[in-house]
Design a protein around this motif. Structure first.
Motif, mmCIF file in Angstrom:
data_model
loop_
_atom_site.group_PDB
_atom_site.id
_atom_site.type_symbol
_atom_site.label_atom_id
_atom_site.label_comp_id
_atom_site.label_asym_id
_atom_site.label_seq_id
_atom_site.Cartn_x
_atom_site.Cartn_y
_atom_site.Cartn_z
ATOM 1 N N GLU A 92 0.832 -1.207 0.000
ATOM 2 C CA GLU A 92 0.000 0.000 0.000
ATOM 3 C C GLU A 92 0.862 1.251 0.000
ATOM 4 O O GLU A 92 1.947 1.290 0.589
ATOM 5 N N ILE A 93 0.362 2.265 -0.671
ATOM 6 C CA ILE A 93 0.952 3.601 -0.639
ATOM 7 C C ILE A 93 -0.160 4.568 -0.252
ATOM 8 O O ILE A 93 -1.286 4.480 -0.765
ATOM 9 N N ASN A 94 0.146 5.500 0.644
ATOM 10 C CA ASN A 94 -0.843 6.470 1.085
ATOM 11 C C ASN A 94 -0.417 7.898 0.763
ATOM 12 O O ASN A 94 0.688 8.136 0.259
ATOM 13 N N LYS A 95 -1.293 8.837 1.071
ATOM 14 C CA LYS A 95 -1.170 10.220 0.605
ATOM 15 C C LYS A 95 0.194 10.854 0.824
ATOM 16 O O LYS A 95 0.719 11.535 -0.056
ATOM 17 N N ASP A 96 0.764 10.668 1.986
ATOM 18 C CA ASP A 96 1.981 11.402 2.328
ATOM 19 C C ASP A 96 3.164 10.484 2.607
ATOM 20 O O ASP A 96 4.036 10.798 3.412
ATOM 21 N N ASP A 97 3.196 9.344 1.920
ATOM 22 C CA ASP A 97 4.304 8.404 2.109
ATOM 23 C C ASP A 97 5.616 8.905 1.513
ATOM 24 O O ASP A 97 6.692 8.448 1.899
ATOM 25 N N PHE A 98 5.522 9.849 0.553
ATOM 26 C CA PHE A 98 6.720 10.395 -0.085
ATOM 27 C C PHE A 98 6.801 11.890 0.218
ATOM 28 O O PHE A 98 6.133 12.695 -0.437
ATOM 29 N N PRO A 99 7.581 12.289 1.219
ATOM 30 C CA PRO A 99 7.681 13.711 1.578
ATOM 31 C C PRO A 99 8.036 14.573 0.374
ATOM 32 O O PRO A 99 8.977 14.282 -0.359
ATOM 33 N N GLY A 100 7.240 15.615 0.178
ATOM 34 C CA GLY A 100 7.449 16.512 -0.957
ATOM 35 C C GLY A 100 6.733 16.090 -2.221
ATOM 36 O O GLY A 100 6.674 16.847 -3.195
ATOM 37 N N PHE A 101 6.163 14.865 -2.210
ATOM 38 C CA PHE A 101 5.451 14.339 -3.381
ATOM 39 C C PHE A 101 4.089 13.794 -2.939
ATOM 40 O O PHE A 101 3.827 12.590 -3.045
ATOM 41 N N PRO A 102 3.216 14.654 -2.428
ATOM 42 C CA PRO A 102 1.927 14.160 -1.907
ATOM 43 C C PRO A 102 1.017 13.645 -3.007
ATOM 44 O O PRO A 102 1.026 14.151 -4.132
ATOM 45 N N LEU A 103 0.241 12.629 -2.667
ATOM 46 C CA LEU A 103 -0.816 12.160 -3.551
ATOM 47 C C LEU A 103 -2.087 12.931 -3.219
ATOM 48 O O LEU A 103 -2.414 13.135 -2.052
ATOM 49 N N TYR A 104 -2.816 13.327 -4.250
ATOM 50 C CA TYR A 104 -4.064 14.061 -4.056
ATOM 51 C C TYR A 104 -5.248 13.153 -4.378
ATOM 52 O O TYR A 104 -5.859 12.570 -3.504
ATOM 53 N N THR A 105 -5.558 13.010 -5.654
ATOM 54 C CA THR A 105 -6.638 12.116 -6.070
ATOM 55 C C THR A 105 -6.031 11.067 -6.998
ATOM 56 O O THR A 105 -5.598 11.390 -8.104
ATOM 57 N N VAL A 106 -5.980 9.820 -6.538
ATOM 58 C CA VAL A 106 -5.330 8.754 -7.306
ATOM 59 C C VAL A 106 -6.338 8.129 -8.258
ATOM 60 O O VAL A 106 -7.371 7.614 -7.833
ATOM 61 N N GLN A 107 -6.035 8.179 -9.542
ATOM 62 C CA GLN A 107 -6.966 7.680 -10.557
ATOM 63 C C GLN A 107 -6.347 6.494 -11.301
ATOM 64 O O GLN A 107 -6.412 5.364 -10.845
ATOM 65 N N GLY A 108 -5.759 6.697 -12.470
ATOM 66 C CA GLY A 108 -5.233 5.574 -13.240
ATOM 67 C C GLY A 108 -4.000 4.947 -12.617
ATOM 68 O O GLY A 108 -3.230 5.603 -11.907
ATOM 69 N N LEU A 109 -3.806 3.645 -12.890
ATOM 70 C CA LEU A 109 -2.648 2.899 -12.399
ATOM 71 C C LEU A 109 -2.094 2.002 -13.500
ATOM 72 O O LEU A 109 -2.844 1.528 -14.355
ATOM 73 N N ASN A 110 -0.796 1.754 -13.454
ATOM 74 C CA ASN A 110 -0.121 0.773 -14.303
ATOM 75 C C ASN A 110 0.808 -0.048 -13.431
ATOM 76 O O ASN A 110 1.552 0.508 -12.622
ATOM 77 N N ARG A 111 0.774 -1.360 -13.571
ATOM 78 C CA ARG A 111 1.789 -2.209 -12.954
ATOM 79 C C ARG A 111 2.706 -2.682 -14.086
ATOM 80 O O ARG A 111 2.241 -3.335 -15.038
ATOM 81 N N LEU A 112 3.979 -2.340 -13.998
ATOM 82 C CA LEU A 112 4.922 -2.632 -15.072
ATOM 83 C C LEU A 112 5.478 -4.052 -14.945
ATOM 84 O O LEU A 112 5.381 -4.682 -13.896
ATOM 85 N N ALA A 113 6.096 -4.515 -16.013
ATOM 86 C CA ALA A 113 6.664 -5.864 -16.029
ATOM 87 C C ALA A 113 7.764 -6.012 -14.985
ATOM 88 O O ALA A 113 7.982 -7.103 -14.448
ATOM 89 N N ASN A 114 8.468 -4.920 -14.660
ATOM 90 C CA ASN A 114 9.539 -4.979 -13.664
ATOM 91 C C ASN A 114 9.022 -4.870 -12.228
ATOM 92 O O ASN A 114 9.809 -4.836 -11.278
ATOM 93 N N GLY A 115 7.693 -4.777 -12.073
ATOM 94 C CA GLY A 115 7.106 -4.707 -10.742
ATOM 95 C C GLY A 115 6.818 -3.301 -10.257
ATOM 96 O O GLY A 115 6.146 -3.122 -9.222
#
Length: 365
Positions: free
Chosen positions: A277-300
């Protein structure tokens, strides 16, 4: 006896006056409470104020910006402009665009919310007021217009000739349409939280997906659940997922879910347990706002579309539109592209340098 009655009379009279006064005060207080409640109910509630950005744009961003991947990109509700645009970026440069008016011929707002580039180069999309397929030379080869009172935010290619379409409405329904013949090969009414409320239509669904096994994986945004149905529309799996925007069945059998305004990315197993899981403020300076589309790449790695239209418009340009995260939660790419070119808010991105054909379900998105 007469003397006793005469002596009691002033006392009784005084007591009666006290009771009457007390009752009057109680009635006045009750009327005040009721009046306040009525006034409060009648008073229009102020709309919730949008917040500002939670962080400035970092001076140094991980990755190579536009050159990190070749990709197809679009965002919903870019009300800064009178058109909405899909961008194709190859080698760090915009090589193709497709734009539509922000309002259709009926005056309804259009916004890109699902995009797919097929192996033949055509782009299939849903745009709230309908869906369409357009060629690289900008010729529309198929289109669908939503009936009044309905919306279309999801259009998934099933092979080259078919599309799995979700139509919000009263009732909401999903369809498989043969684009060549125009025939509806499957149509099914799907459950919603408020099936009789016209105001609920917009919030029913965003992206829904048909899996490679032929099951239907629906992110019930308004119900806060992801539900998987078999070919006969029996429920075979479900998981709690507040405001789920999109659910993807991964190659490992787990399900990847985006949490819309809740700002999470969640991978759950067959038991519905969250294992990553990743949540809104897991990356300081890179906050998530509204998470919409996602891609899971072949490298994980996981690529996240971070839509910022939920905050004040003056701060939109402070939003990092796309983030790529490794399985051990290291940030390897952050796309911030609001000028030269201005990509706008991010709802959906398809990485074109991933191997596999989109229409065959070979990409995890």
């Amino acid at each position: 006896m007469k003397r006793v009655q005469q002596s009691l009379f002033p006392f009784l009279a005084h007591g009666l006056k006290t009771i009457v006064l007390f009752a009057f005060l109680c009635l006045t207080l009750f009327q005040g409470i009721i009046s306040a409640q009525i006034t409060d109910t009648a008073k229009p509630k102020a709309p919730a104020q949008r917040q500002g950005a939670r962080a400035p744009v970092p001076a140094i961003l991980p990755g190579k910006g536009l050159a990190q991947h070749d990709f197809l990109y679009a965002g919903g509700w870019d009300t800064r402009k009178d058109t909405q645009t899909i961008f194709r970026v190859v080698g760090g440069k915009v090589t193709w665009t497709w734009s539509i008016p922000i309002k259709d011929r009926n005056g309804q707002l259009s916004e890109f919310s699902d995009i797919h580039q097929l192996s033949n180069g055509n782009v299939l999309y849903a745009c709230k007021t309908g869906a369409a397929e357009v060629t690289m030379d900008r010729k529309v080869v198929w289109s669908y217009e939503c009936p009044a009172g309905t919306e279309c935010h999801s259009a998934q290619p099933i092979g080259i000739d078919k599309v799995f379409l979700c139509q919000n409405g009263l009732p909401a329904k999903v369809m498989i349409i043969n684009k060549k013949t125009g025939k509806i090969e499957m149509e099914h009414i799907v459950q919603t939280a408020k099936p009789d409320d016209p105001k609920s239509v917009h919030g029913q669904f965003r992206n829904v997906r048909m899996t490679n096994k032929g099951t239907y994986l629906l992110a019930h945004m308004d119900m806060g659940r992801v539900i998987e149905y078999d070919k006969n529309w029996n429920v075979i799996w479900s998981a709690d997922a507040p405001s789920a925007w999109l659910a993807i069945r991964l190659k490992n059998g787990n399900t990847l879910i985006s949490g819309n305004q809740n700002g999470y990315v969640r991978e759950v197993n067959s038991k519905g347990e969250t294992i990553w899981e990743i949540n809104k403020d897991d990356f300081p300076g890179f906050p998530l706002y509204t998470v919409q589309g996602l891609n899971r790449l072949a490298n994980g790695n996981t690529v996240i579309s971070n839509w910022g239209g939920s905050i004040i418009k003056e701060d939109w340009e402070k939003v990092i539109q796309v983030l790529e995260v490794t399985p051990d939660k290291k940030l390897v790419w952050a796309l911030h592209q609001w000028k030269n070119p201005d990509l706008g808010p991010s709802s959906n991105i398809q990485l074109l340098d991933e191997k596999g054909k989109e229409e065959k379900g070979e990409l995890q998105r």
